[in-house]
Structures are given as C-alpha cells and as structure tokens.
Design an enzyme around this catalytic site. Structure first.
Site, PDB file in Angstrom:
ATOM      1  N   CYS A   1      16.764  32.080  12.246  1.00  0.00           N
ATOM      2  CA  CYS A   1      16.370  31.084  13.246  1.00  0.00           C
ATOM      3  C   CYS A   1      14.876  31.204  13.519  1.00  0.00           C
ATOM      4  O   CYS A   1      14.389  32.282  13.836  1.00  0.00           O
ATOM      5  CB  CYS A   1      17.168  31.342  14.523  1.00  0.00           C
TER       6      CYS A   1
ATOM      7  N   CYS B   1      12.468  25.038  17.649  1.00  0.00           N
ATOM      8  CA  CYS B   1      13.090  23.713  17.756  1.00  0.00           C
ATOM      9  C   CYS B   1      13.578  23.411  19.162  1.00  0.00           C
ATOM     10  O   CYS B   1      13.634  22.250  19.566  1.00  0.00           O
ATOM     11  CB  CYS B   1      14.285  23.617  16.814  1.00  0.00           C
TER      12      CYS B   1
ATOM     13  N   THR C   1      16.235  31.266  23.364  1.00  0.00           N
ATOM     14  CA  THR C   1      15.720  31.562  22.027  1.00  0.00           C
ATOM     15  C   THR C   1      14.192  31.618  22.019  1.00  0.00           C
ATOM     16  O   THR C   1      13.526  30.714  22.524  1.00  0.00           O
ATOM     17  CB  THR C   1      16.213  30.453  21.069  1.00  0.00           C
TER      18      THR C   1
ATOM     19  N   GLU D   1      16.918  36.120  21.440  1.00  0.00           N
ATOM     20  CA  GLU D   1      17.276  35.555  22.740  1.00  0.00           C
ATOM     21  C   GLU D   1      16.981  36.529  23.883  1.00  0.00           C
ATOM     22  O   GLU D   1      17.073  37.745  23.721  1.00  0.00           O
ATOM     23  CB  GLU D   1      18.758  35.165  22.775  1.00  0.00           C
TER      24      GLU D   1
ATOM     25  N   HIS E   1      19.303  18.669  19.654  1.00  0.00           N
ATOM     26  CA  HIS E   1      19.452  20.040  19.143  1.00  0.00           C
ATOM     27  C   HIS E   1      20.633  20.156  18.176  1.00  0.00           C
ATOM     28  O   HIS E   1      20.578  20.901  17.199  1.00  0.00           O
ATOM     29  CB  HIS E   1      19.574  21.027  20.304  1.00  0.00           C
TER      30      HIS E   1
ATOM     31  N   TYR F   1      21.233  21.359  13.430  1.00  0.00           N
ATOM     32  CA  TYR F   1      21.995  22.449  12.820  1.00  0.00           C
ATOM     33  C   TYR F   1      22.395  22.182  11.368  1.00  0.00           C
ATOM     34  O   TYR F   1      22.619  23.125  10.617  1.00  0.00           O
ATOM     35  CB  TYR F   1      23.215  22.782  13.693  1.00  0.00           C
TER      36      TYR F   1
ATOM     37  N   CYS G   1      18.677  23.493   9.824  1.00  0.00           N
ATOM     38  CA  CYS G   1      18.322  24.929   9.782  1.00  0.00           C
ATOM     39  C   CYS G   1      19.428  25.761   9.130  1.00  0.00           C
ATOM     40  O   CYS G   1      19.152  26.605   8.277  1.00  0.00           O
ATOM     41  CB  CYS G   1      17.969  25.436  11.167  1.00  0.00           C
TER      42      CYS G   1
ATOM     43  N   GLU H   1      25.907  32.582  16.603  1.00  0.00           N
ATOM     44  CA  GLU H   1      24.843  31.638  16.947  1.00  0.00           C
ATOM     45  C   GLU H   1      25.215  30.243  16.439  1.00  0.00           C
ATOM     46  O   GLU H   1      24.999  29.240  17.115  1.00  0.00           O
ATOM     47  CB  GLU H   1      23.520  32.110  16.344  1.00  0.00           C
TER      48      GLU H   1
END
Ligand code: SF4
Ligand code: FE
Length: 508
Positions: A98, A102, A189, A256, A291, A295, A298, A442
């Site tokens: 990650c 973003c 994050t 995080e 968001h 996914y 990424c 995650e």
C-alpha cells in the site's frame, strides 16, 4: 512537484508526536520501522518525475493550470478517473504494498464535491475555503492522510448516545477564530509520514449528532495531536534481517496509526463542514465510492507482483510447465483482471458532479471492492498452493549464515540447477510477506468492510426496476414493445394464436 528524495527531506521539517511500542519517536524519517513506509509513499512522488509515467502520474490543476502530481488533483473527466486507477496499478506493481497516498486524494475529491453542495444549499463558504487549501496542497505537493474512521465504541449507539462523548471526533467549542476538537480517528493509513490530516465524517448523522458532523484539514504537527503507530505482521523482522522481512525496501501494509486529538484548535479557514449533518451521508458515500474504486487498481498491481513471484518459485523448482501450475496462475490472472475490469468500468461510467468534478459510478465501485474482499484471499490461496510449504517453514537468515549448519541448510533449499538458493529464499519471503501478512485483512476492511459495500449495493440495486422487467416478461404488466412488434394488443395476439392452432391442440 517534489521528487521522492525531496518528499522524504520535507518530512524532516515536521515534528509530529508519534508513539510506537511504548516509545516516543522523535525522528520519524530515520526510524528503521518507519523507513519502508516512507520509501513506499516516496514512490508516489518519484514516478511523477519520470517521463515514462508522466501521463498517469501527473495532471493539470484546474485551479492554477500548473502541472501537478495526480495525487493532488480534482478529477475533471472520466479520463482522469481512469488514469487514477492506472496510476494505482502501476504503483502496486512497483512497491508490492500500500502506497498510502490515495486516501488523501479521495478525501480531497469528496470535500470538493460535497462542500460545493453544502454552500449551494446553506449559503456557507466552505467550498472557497477548501479551494484555497487545495491550492496550497497542489503548490507544495503535500501528502494528505484521509482520516475518516472514528473508534465508534458501541456500534449500536449513535455518536451523541455514547458513554464517552469523544468516541467520535467532535466539536468541543466554537469561537470567532475557529473550532476546538476532541476525540480520535482510527486505522489512518500513512499518517505519520504525511504533511496534512484531512478529517471527514465517518457515517450519516442526525441533528442530535451535529457536533460530530465535521470536516477539516490540519498539519500533522499541530499542538494536541498524538499518533500511536500500529503493529503489523512480522514487523520486527525488519530489525533482524533484510532477507526475512520479505519486502524490505517497502512497507508491509499502509502504516496505520490511531490519531488522538486533545483540545486541537482548527481555524475557520481550514474547516469544511461544522454541523451540516444532512450532508454527512453524501460525504461518506462520495469518499467511500472513490476509495472503493481504487482497490481494483492497487490490489491488482499487487496481484501482478505475487503472480510473478509464484511463477518464479514454480520455475525455480522445475514445475513451471506443469499443467496444474499453469492452471492456477491463469486463475490468479483471470481474477485479478476481473477486479481490474471493475475499476475501469466504474471510472469509465463516472459522471460530472454539480461542483464540476467527476465522480465514479458508485454501484460499480462498491462491486469492485466487494470482489476484492473475496478474490484477494482466493489468489493468495493459489499463491500459497504454488509456492509450497516452504513459505511457512523457512528458517531465518541467521541460520543460513550460521557456520555450523548454514551451508548444509542452504543445500536443502536448492531448486533446479543454475538458480541461486539465496534468490529462492528472497522470492519465497516476498510471497510470504504479501500473501500471509497484513495485506489480507487490509483487502477486507480497507475502504470499509464487505457489509458496508453490500449496504450501498442494496441501496442502489434498483430492485423495483428489476421487478418491473420480470412483470413485463411474465405478462403481469403490459409489454408495449411486444405489442408494437406484433402490431396488436397482447389479448388480441393470444386470441388469434388460439384460433390458429385450435385444430391441433387447445390453448387455455
Ligand atoms: Fe491506496 Fe490501495 Fe493503500 Fe488504499 S489500500 S491507500 S487505495 S494503495
Ligand atoms: Fe486501504
């Protein structure tokens, strides 16, 4: 635009109050446990300066006309939305983890669209304030952490009903200069290596919750803010060995932290919502939609890496040509490309908001993320299957360096001739890091848990329309198109049909 190195140096100017494993970390940049996270975020800066990636990694600011890093851009078209997910797949491929930036990008876009709508309805000036803040972010090329999730205490109670009034971040006081806030934001994050924190509401709220209907931006080293960095799977391996860490240069997952706000003052020019509870639902949906769209970008970039790693291991063990290996790899690729298709689709199906910015198709974005919560586990399962038992029984690097057993041990980890055993160990550790570690939960909970996606999917399912389709085809409801095709009413059509076949068999 900053380079990766300049970004890292820029963090030295900040003095956030960070705690980790019972210690206060005064030098974030040089802390070995944080460096991989910082290196990963730095890639979002570095690739923007690489001419090969200019088109996906940069954009033109609609505010200043300047070239900016796409991570600070407000989407101006569906093409921008598509380039955003392309950028995410690229960065996943280059870091294997990650890259954190973003969430802030999505927060910027959610506030841009929502603050405009609030101003239109309420006569407030949030949107203009936000545009000033956005200019600052774009000009300085800042990394912003999006802070949405509150600790939430008893999930069955609303914010104002909780025993601890600060369990959701709230406005404690308002005055002429600004607001004072108390509370916390959890699972944030990349925040310890960001320049700014952008706060958003975490759920739809009612009038009694209006002190919790809150959005603002604040520099990370503002008085009263503390961070506690979370543990991650196998994190202390980074202190013991480069090889054992698996992906030593880059992060395990998003780095995080929980942010604790104690009497933090926010000047009005940095407040983008303070009490307009009617817009909290829209805020959450807009942010979550952006968001969730990411996914399939990424995580598919990560799937590219782990599929390559699994194939490499199979090859090193001499089984790359086995039909069951090819089948498993093909399954992994097909699932990843399915998720990629979802990300592309929700971007191509985007639409213009009243503010002029572009939003993804929310239904398809939620489907994207729901697929990820399942398929990441599935392709990682196949990676385990291909890599074999070694990925969980590999001895430590220190054992391979032990003069007494090291050399013999290495012989027993060899694969086919010509492959360096050290490379086999490196690749097995990478596959372990990516498929066993924190990346799995995650994929489940980042951008909201599956139940949150299902709520949005159900809400937008258009079930009434689907019922109508069924009613028309079944004959419960009038089928106008059919009547046009046959040139008469359905009743007449059936009457005639009955007449025609009367002699052969009866129609009732
Ligand atoms: Fe970006 Fe993916 Fe990390 Fe979210 S999980 S911050 S979308 S890289
Ligand atoms: Fe995430």
């Amino acid at each position: 635009m900053m380079t990766g190195k300049e970004y890292i140096e820029s963090l030295r100017e900040l003095k956030p109050d960070v705690h980790f494993m019972g210690e206060r970390i005064t030098n974030v940049v040089d802390e070995p446990m944080f460096q991989p996270h910082i290196n990963t975020a730095a890639m979002t800066y570095e690739l923007a300066n690489d001419p090969r990636y200019e088109e996906v990694m940069t954009a033109t600011s609609h505010l200043t006309g300047e070239k900016i890093n796409r991570f600070t851009h407000i989407h101006q078209s569906t093409d921008d939305l598509v380039k955003k997910v392309r950028m995410m797949r690229l960065l996943g491929q280059r870091t294997g983890t990650c890259f954190q930036r973003c969430v802030g990008l999505d927060a910027l876009n959610a506030i841009y669209a929502t603050s405009y709508d609030i101003d239109q309805k309420k006569g407030t000036e949030y949107h203009e304030r936000f545009k000033n803040f956005l200019k600052h972010v774009q000009e300085k090329d800042l990394m912003s952490a999006g802070a949405m999730t509150d600790p939430r205490g008893d999930r069955s109670l609303r914010p104002n009903q909780q025993k601890n009034p600060n369990i959701y971040l709230r406005i404690h006081e308002r005055n002429d200069e600004g607001i004072i806030v108390n509370g916390a934001k959890a699972h944030i994050t990349g925040v310890i290596n960001s320049h700014e924190i952008i706060v958003l509401p975490t759920r739809a709220m009612g009038e009694e919750d209006k002190d919790y209907a809150l959005s603002f931006a604040v520099p990370v080293d503002t008085k009263g803010i503390k961070f506690v960095f979370a543990r991650q799977t196998n994190d202390t391996r980074r202190l013991q060995s480069v090889l054992d860490a698996g992906n030593p240069k880059y992060a395990i997952v998003g780095g995080e932290a929980i942010i604790i706000f104690k009497d933090v003052f926010i000047p009005w020019q940095r407040v983008f919502m303070a009490g307009e509870y009617e817009f909290t639902g829209q805020f959450v949906e807009t942010f979550a939609g952006h968001h969730r769209a990411n996914y399939g970008g990424c995580k598919v970039g990560l799937a590219d890496v782990v599929t390559g790693g699994a194939q490499w291991v199979a090859d090193a063990h001499g089984v790359a040509g086995a039909s069951h290996i090819i089948d498993k790899l093909t399954e992994m690729i097909a699932m990843a490309e399915t998720c990629w298709s979802c990300s592309l689709a929700c971007s191509y199906e985007g639409h213009k908001t009243p503010s002029g910015s572009y939003n993804i198709n929310p239904m398809l974005a939620n489907v994207t993320k729901l697929n990820i919560t399942r398929m990441v586990y599935e392709w990682m399962r196949l990676a385990h299957d291909i890599a074999g038992g070694k990925i969980i029984t590999l001895p430590a690097e220190r054992d391979f360096n032990d003069p007494e057993v090291g050399e013999t041990l290495a012989e027993y980890f060899e694969g086919k001739e010509g492959v360096d055993v050290k490379d086999i160990l490196k690749m097995l550790r990478l596959v372990e890091n990516m498929s066993v570690g924190a990346g799995l939960p995650e994929a489940m909970h980042g951008a909201g848990s599956p139940a949150a996606q299902k709520i949005m999917i159900a809400r937008r399912s258009g079930i009434e329309k689907k019922r109508e389709f069924a009613e028309i085809i079944s004959g419960i409801r009038k089928d106008e198109s059919f009547e046009k095709i046959v040139g008469k009413s359905e009743e007449e059509y059936w009457q005639e049909t009955k007449e025609k076949i009367k002699s052969k068999r009866a129609i009732t």
